[in-house]
Structures are given as structure tokens and as C-alpha cells.
Write an enzyme that holds these catalytic residues in place. Structure first.
Site, short mmCIF file in Angstrom:
data_model
loop_
_atom_site.label_atom_id
_atom_site.label_comp_id
_atom_site.label_asym_id
_atom_site.label_seq_id
_atom_site.Cartn_x
_atom_site.Cartn_y
_atom_site.Cartn_z
N ASP A 194 99.87 71.91 55.25
CA ASP A 194 98.85 72.81 55.77
C ASP A 194 99.19 74.21 55.26
O ASP A 194 100.32 74.50 54.86
CB ASP A 194 98.81 72.77 57.30
CG ASP A 194 97.46 73.21 57.85
OD1 ASP A 194 96.69 73.86 57.11
OD2 ASP A 194 97.16 72.92 59.03
N CYS A 195 98.21 75.09 55.29
CA CYS A 195 98.34 76.34 54.55
C CYS A 195 99.35 77.29 55.21
O CYS A 195 99.06 77.88 56.26
CB CYS A 195 96.98 76.98 54.40
SG CYS A 195 95.86 75.89 53.49
#
Length: 793
Positions: free
Chosen positions: A310-311
Site C-alpha cells: 500500500d502507498c
């Protein structure tokens, strides 16, 4: 969402000199749940395709369509220098200009419509179809609908990518389960049931997006997210970036991962996203048990599938988790644990140093980049105009078929919670007062993760386009405490034959990085509804939003004639709701979450991940909750009456020997537990006066196996279309061996001897009983949790 930088800023940031600089500015992510990411991470870029006809790569293996996809990708990556290799480990890859390999952006979105595209300011490629949020679509209980939406999304995405406005993979679907009602992102999910709802949604969406089950040419790469145990944003100051979720192996196997098992094993998803949170002390993106032992070795993730963090999640292994001593070690741990691509900049900033320090090898870095490019090969990225989907254009986006499916999903998902016969509105109703903070909703109807839509028909616009006289008043805001608008609302109501109040919650109080602290109706909406109800006119309340609110007051107020839940209905929301209200269509949706009483939200901490009831926790989800809900999971009324009778080919009280079941031939099924061993068949008759769809949920229950025993669990659902009065149809539910298994304390799926029941809907209108005999049998052994991050290769 993080701010998006300009393309020029991104290109400047992607110069190799920039990628060698370390980030030394640390934010307290234990409390900040949604910080800005680096510009090169969040940017959209113009997609272009390699020239395999005349470009530098034209004579290399990657352009040879007859070669294996993995071999083509490996040959390409072998030509990268170390610097070039490192520069392509983030979601925003620089490509390799000297080889004619363009830059590439992994991060695209399609939760319920094309999102994070390079939108045109007007005209062609300036919008895409906006479908309802998944929680509303799932409430329709229509597998075909989910698959159609996935297929349409990928068609539109490919049309955008063909002109450089979108990537070839997407960070969707969100298949975490809506465990606790305060979670802000529950609207993005298929609801609270993991084993059947989330798994079915995942299968249909992924195969719709990817163009089938592991097709030779992928249409788009889906990403199953967020793996795993992610379902809190910022509840009571607990940031999603720093949460360490304590989950037993039993709950991990039974509730937090079955949808990922189905995504990997059955749907053959080609990408999985590891989540921000830690589980049992280990950040998900540094968790070799999750990424290797479970995902690849146990769940059967496709060989060249890739894991994306995930970012910012790779960085979070250092700050705030403090699992790694620094950002360089966090990057090394993550790549070796199995996170192939970093949605962020940690890999690009720190891999060169980690390589120099001997923490990682070139092979470690290559592995993830080869996996990414193997998927790009299978997507036709290197195949020019001969690629299967390169002929899709704007004409494939602007289709009324897509708009009709969006409208259909909104209609089918709407749930009738209460009705005293007022709905559908009688023909004698000629004027309507429309009141409330959702009455003139436009983008509000899209929820989150949305892009520009071709149109947004609000409830007000739909009513004004009808033959009814409309008296509109805003009344109050979602969270307002002022009564300044009450007088106008009451005046409008007095002029009308019937009143519609459109309210509930929206993204001002639920969303990404935004949990609720209570599940009551916000602001003074209930006060206004109560005053409107005192007028003694037909009063219809539309409860909107993804999460449920305690509507006890409306349920028990006899002057509230009807209550509808409409979720986030997308571009055709107003029209869909009006179709239900006026009887153009009949409601048949069912709740895919439990509506709890308000006290539930404060009875125990929302970060308590235990499903089973204990001294402080009354149990979570319909499977384990020991209290009385306001409206049950699976609740939903009709405008007509239906009679359901058992018409099963299996005799009631049948007996099956466990060993015989597991040793019987299972042609067409990879595993014996996936083979149906009986069919539950119900005969459904419309005994009322209104043509209506019929929906059903099938539940199993047993006292076999160790206590505590679940109340019940979902093993099937179905939808029959448009049964006319007097008409009958049958619905058949194939019951697999795994459907009636339970999960033991070690996480194993076990089939226990004992008595079992299958019951149709909460009303148990049809019940089938059977017995399993013999010795218990383990269907799937859950591996021992241990962290074994391999050394640098």
C-alpha cells in the site's frame, strides 16, 4: 487522498539524482492517518507503449510474441543497469529511456469506476461510468451484476490506457470485511461476511476485470487488497499506519483471509496489496508468513503474480512500526519478505544503499520487477496494435449499456427496511416534499474513490423530472446542530401529500482515514424527522451512506411510514431511488451488514479483532453477536409476499460419511472440499400482487466441533428476476464440503461429525437437516506462523 503533483514535477523528481536522496523528515504516523506522499508516488503519467517494430527493443526476446511471458520479462530486466533496475521498483517507474522502455505507473484505481486517470478537461476521455459503491452492489445478491461491472470497468480502463490516460493494472477490489460498524472504509467493501460474500465478490470482480480465470492475455490486472487484517482508519487516535492488530490464527484463517485465498486460488488474481497495519507484531509488507507461507505456498498465488505495498506501507515498517531500524532496512526486509513493488519511494531511495551494504542482492530486486513486467507482457504491453484490447476506444466508454448496469445495480441493491404499505407511493400522491442533506446529492452519491461521471442524477433532479409536484427544502446538514432550516422544511412538508427525507451519513464523517466514534444518526437529523412525522402525513426516510446508523427511533415510530437504505448509489442514484419509491421497480436488496444498537460502538474497543464473544466483547458480525440487532444481517423486505417450500433432491435428515465424501472422485474440482455433495433447492412462489425480484441467503449452523459455536454462517445467496404474481421458480444452492467445515484454534479447516442445518433466510422459511458421521478430517492445514525472511539471494 494524497495531493497529486504535476507531470513536470514528477519527471524532475524521477531523475536518478533525486532517487538517490533519502527522506529524513519523519511524521508521527501513529497519529497521522493520511499524510501526503512524495510527488513521484501520487502522480498520474501519460502511458506510452514500447515500440517492438522499430525501437531499440525490437530485436530482443521481450518483443518475441512466441516466447514465454516470464522469459520475455526476464530478458528485458537482465538488460537493466542496477540504477535502472532500482528506478523501476516503485509504483512510478522511470522506464529505461536508452532501451526505449517508457515510464510506467502501477497505481490506478477502479473501485466502482475508472479513477486516477489522466482525465481530459472536456469531451472524449473526460469521464467514465460511476457505479454504486461495492457495499450497495453486494446487497443486490447478484453475481452476474458484479462480474458485469468488473468487465465494463476493464473495458473502459483499457480504452483510456490505449490513449495513454490510464495504466494496465488497478488497485481494486477492496475485499476486507466490514467487521466493526465504525470503520470509515466499509463502504468500499462487500460487507461483513468474509467466507461467502467477500469471497464471491472477489471472484466475480477479479475475473470480470482480468478477462476470465487466468486468461492467456490479461485484460487488466486486478489487485486484491488490503492483505491482511486491515479494517480501522483512525478510531480513537489509532492510526491505520501504526496499528498492530492482534489476531488469533483461528480468526486469521476463518475471517481475515478466506477472501484472499479465493482471490489467489480460484480467481487467479495477478496482484495483491499488503496493508499498512502490522499483525501480531509484524508489518504486513515485511511479513514473510503472509507473503510467502500463506499467499504463495498455501493459497496458490500465481507464480508471476506480484505483491504491491500500500502507498507508503514499506516506509511504515520503519515509521511508525519501528520493526526495522531505518528506512533502508525496512526496504530490504520488505523485498525479501515478498513485497515486489513499493507504492512509494522507499525502494527507489534506499535499494542502492541496501545493495552496497549486502542487505539485498540484484536477484532480490530483479524478482519483483520481472514479475511486474511478466504481467505487462501478458497484458499485451509489448505487442503493439495486434494486442487483443488495443482496439478499444472512447466509443467503448460512452455506452448506454454501462449506464443501464449502473442504474440496475443501484436499484437491485436498495434495501427496504420498513414499510407500512405506504410504498410504493399510491397514484393519489400528486405532490411530494423532498427534504434533507441527501436530497440534492450529486458527487455525494459516489462515495469515495470516484472520478468524473457522465451525469449525476440527484433525488431532487429525478423528482423534478417526474410528473409530481415537488417542494424542496434542505432542512439540515449531515452533522448540523442548528435548526435554522427546520421552518422551511416543515413548511414544504405541509404543502405536500407525502414527505421524503433523504439523510444519513456521507464522506464528511466516514471514509479513508476517517472512522466514526459512534453509530448514531449525526447532527439533528432525527429531530427534524421526528417533527416531520408529527404532521401525520406519509413519511418515507432514505437512510444513505455505507455504514449503518442506529435507526431504532425510526423503526419504532409509527408515523415513519417506510425506511429505505440506499448506500452510495452512483451516477443514477436519484433515478434508482425514485423507481423504487414509485413502484416502477420493487426492492429486493438485503443488508450485508448488521445494524447494531448505538451502544455497540462503545461497548468494546474497535481495534479488538476477536470475533468470538468474551467478557467484554459481545461478539462481532452476525456469526458471533450475542445481542439483539436493530436490523439483522440479511434483512430486506419486498412489496409483495413470497412462499418458499423445500423441493430438495436430498432427503431431509440425510447422512453422509466424512471419509466417503473426501475420497469420492471430484472431477472438475482441484480440491475435494470444493465438490458439492448436496443441493439445497427451494421452490419460490410470488403469492402477492406485485411483480418483484426475489433474493435469498442460505445459512448453515451446527453444534459440531468445539465451542463456542457460531450463530450461523452464510453458505449461499441468489436472486431470481421479476417473478410475476402467481409465478414460481426454483433456486438451487450447491453445498460444498468446505461450506460446512469449521476452523479450529490452530486455523485448520476441519469437517466435524455431527448434526447440521441449512436454513433459508433469517426467517428460516425452508430448513434442511443432515448428519455427518465418522472421524473429523482436516480439509486445509493452516501453517505454523513464523517469520523466515530469506537472506540476500
Amino acid at each position: 487522498m494524497p495531493r497529486v503533483a504535476s507531470v513536470a514535477a514528477v519527471l524532475a523528481a524521477l531523475l536518478p539524482s533525486a532517487l538517490g536522496q533519502a527522506n529524513t523528515s519523519y511524521v508521527d504516523y501513529n497519529h497521522e492517518a493520511n499524510p501526503d506522499l512524495f510527488p513521484q508516488c501520487v502522480a498520474t503519467i501519460e502511458l506510452s507503449f514500447p515500440d517492438c517494430e522499430n525501437g531499440p527493443l525490437s530485436k530482443t526476446l521481450v518483443c518475441d510474441k512466441s516466447a514465454r511471458p516470464h522469459d520475455r520479462a526476464a530478458a528485458l530486466v537482465s538488460m537493466f543497469t542496477l540504477e535502472e533496475l532500482v528506478n523501476n521498483t516503485g509504483n512510478t517507474g522511470t522506464g529505461v529511456p536508452r532501451l526505449g522502455l517508457p515510464k510506467y505507473q502501477v497505481w490506478s484505481e477502479s473501485l466502482h469506476g475508472v479513477y486516477r486517470a489522466n482525465w481530459a478537461s472536456e469531451g472524449d476521455y473526460s469521464w467514465a461510468t460511476s457505479f454504486p459503491q461495492p457495499i450497495l452492489t453486494m446487497a443486490a445478491l447478484n453475481r452476474t451484476l458484479i462480474h458485469q461491472i468488473g468487465d465494463i470497468l476493464s473495458t473502459q480502463a483499457r480504452a483510456f490506457s490505449n490513449v495513454g490516460r490510464y495504466g494496465l493494472d488497478t488497485y481494486a477490489p477492496n475485499i476486507n470485511s466490514f467487521r466493526h460498524p465504525v470503520w470509515g472504509r466499509g463502504q468500499e467493501t462487500p460487507g461483513e461476511d468474509a467466507y461467502y460474500l467477500a469471497s464471491t465478490y472477489a471472484y466475480e470482480y477479479i475475473t470480470g476485470i482480468q478477462g476470465g480465470v487466468d486468461p492467456e492475455t490479461l485484460k487488466l490486472v486486478a489487485t486484491a487488497k488490503h492483505y491482511a487484517g486491515y479494517d480501522i482508519e483512525n478510531w480513537d487516535g489509532h492510526s491505520r499506519l501504526g496499528n498492530d492488530m492482534q489476531i488469533t490464527q483461528q480468526d486469521l484463517s476463518e475471517y481475515y483471509t478466506p477472501q484472499f485465498l479465493v482471490s489467489a486460488r480460484d480467481a487467479k488474481v495477478h496482484s495483491v496489496m499488503c496493508s499498512y497495519n502490522a499483525v501480531n507484531g509484524v508489518p504486513s509488507c515485511s511479513n514473510s508468513f503472509f507473503l510467502q507461507t500463506l499467499l504463495r505456498e498455501t493459497f496458490g498465488f500465481v507464480e508471476d503474480g506480484y505483491v504491491s505495498g500500500d502507498c507508503g506501507a514499506v516506509y511504515n515498517a520503519f515509521n511508525p512500526h519501528e520493526y526495522a531500524a531505518n528506512e533502508s532496512s525496512a526496504s530490504a526486509d520488505s523485498i525479501r519478505a515478498g513485497t515486489d513493488i513499493d507504492c512509494g519511494t522507499s525502494y527507489q531511495y534506499h535499494f542502492t544503499n541496501a545493495f552496497d551494504e549486502g542487505e539485498i542482492s540484484r536477484q532480490d530486486i530483479e524478482r519483483g520487477v520481472i514479475r511486474l513486467y511478466t504481467n505487462l507482457v501478458r497484458l499485451g504491453y509489448f505487442d503493439g496494435n495486434s494486442s487483443q484490447y488495443r482496439d478499444l476506444t472512447w466509443s467503448d466508454v460512452q455506452t448506454t449499456d454501462a449506464w443501464n448496469i449502473s442504474h440496475e445495480a443501484a436499484v437491485e441493491g436498495t434495501v427496504l427496511l420498513k414499510n407500512d404499505g405506504t410504498l410504493p407511493l399510491a397514484d393519489s400522491i400528486r405532490s411530494v416534499a423532498l427534504i434533507g442533506p441527501w436530497a440534492n446529492a450529486t458527487t455525494q452519491m459516489q462515495g469515495n474513490y470516484y472520478g468524473p461521471a457522465p451525469y449525476l442524477t440527484s433525488p431532487l433532479a429525478a423528482l423534478e423530472a417526474s410528473d409530481l409536484d415537488v417542494h424542496y427544502a434542505f432542512g439540515t446538514n449531515i452533522s448540523s446542530t442548528t435548526t435554522a432550516g427546520f421552518a422551511d422544511a416543515l413548511a414544504a412538508a405541509r404543502k405536500a401529500d407525502a414527505i421524503i427525507f433523504a439523510g444519513g451519513i456521507d464522506n464528511t464523517i466516514e471514509g479513508e482515514a476517517l472512522d466514526r466514534m459512534n453509530i448514531t444518526w449525526p447532527g439533528n437529523q432525527l429531530d427534524l424527522i421526528n417533527q416531520l412525522s408529527a404532521l401525520g402525513k406519509p413519511l418515507v426516510v432514505l437512510q444513505m451512506g455505507g455504514g449503518q446508523v442506529d435507526s431504532s427511533a425510526l423503526k419504532h415510530n409509527t408515523n415513519v411510514s417506510a425506511l429505505l437504505w440506499g448506500g452510495y448509489p452512483g451516477q443514477s442514484g436519484g433515478t434508482a431511488l425514485l423507481d423504487i419509491i414509485r413502484g416502477v421497480r420493487a426492492p429486493a436488496g438485503r443488508l450485508v451488514t448488521t445494524q447494531y444498537p448505538a451502544g455497540y460502538a462503545t461497548q468494546f474497543p474497535a481495534i479488538d479483532m476477536g470475533l468470538r464473544p468474551n467478557g467484554t466483547n459481545p461478539g462481532q458480525t452476525y456469526m458471533w453477536y450475542t445481542g439483539t440487532p436493530v436490523y439483522e444481517f440479511g434483512h430486506g423486505l419486498f412489496y409483495t409476499t413470497f412462499e418458499a417450500k423445500r423441493a430438495s433432491t436430498a432427503t431431509n435428515h440425510s447422512s453422509f460419511n466424512i471419509e466417503d465424501l473426501l475420497t469420492a472422485p471430484h472431477p472438475g474440482y482441484a480440491y475435494p472440499q470444493l465438490r458439492p455433495f448436496l443441493n439445497f433447492t427451494a421452490h419460490i412462489t410470488n403469492t402477492g400482487r406485485t411483480t418483484s425480484d426475489y433474493t435469498a441467503m442460505l445459512f448453515a449452523n451446527t453444534t459440531a466441533g468445539p465451542a463456542p459455536h457460531p450463530n450461523k454462517w452464510l453458505v449461499g445467496f441468489d436472486r431470481l428476476g421479476a417473478l410475476e404474481p402467481g409465478a414460481s421458480q426454483t433456486m438451487t444452492f450447491p453445498i460444498t464440503i468446505d461450506n460446512v467445515a469449521r476452523t479450529d484454534e490452530l486455523g485448520n479447516r476441519v469437517l466435524y461429525p455431527g448434526r447440521y442445518e441449512l436454513a433459508l433466510n433469517n426467517e428460516r422459511s425452508v430448513v434442511l437437516r443432515f448428519t455427518l458421521t465418522g472421524e473429523k478430517a482436516v480439509l486445509m492445514k493452516w501453517p505454523l506462523e513464523k517469520q523466515e525472511i530469506p537472506p540476500a539471494a
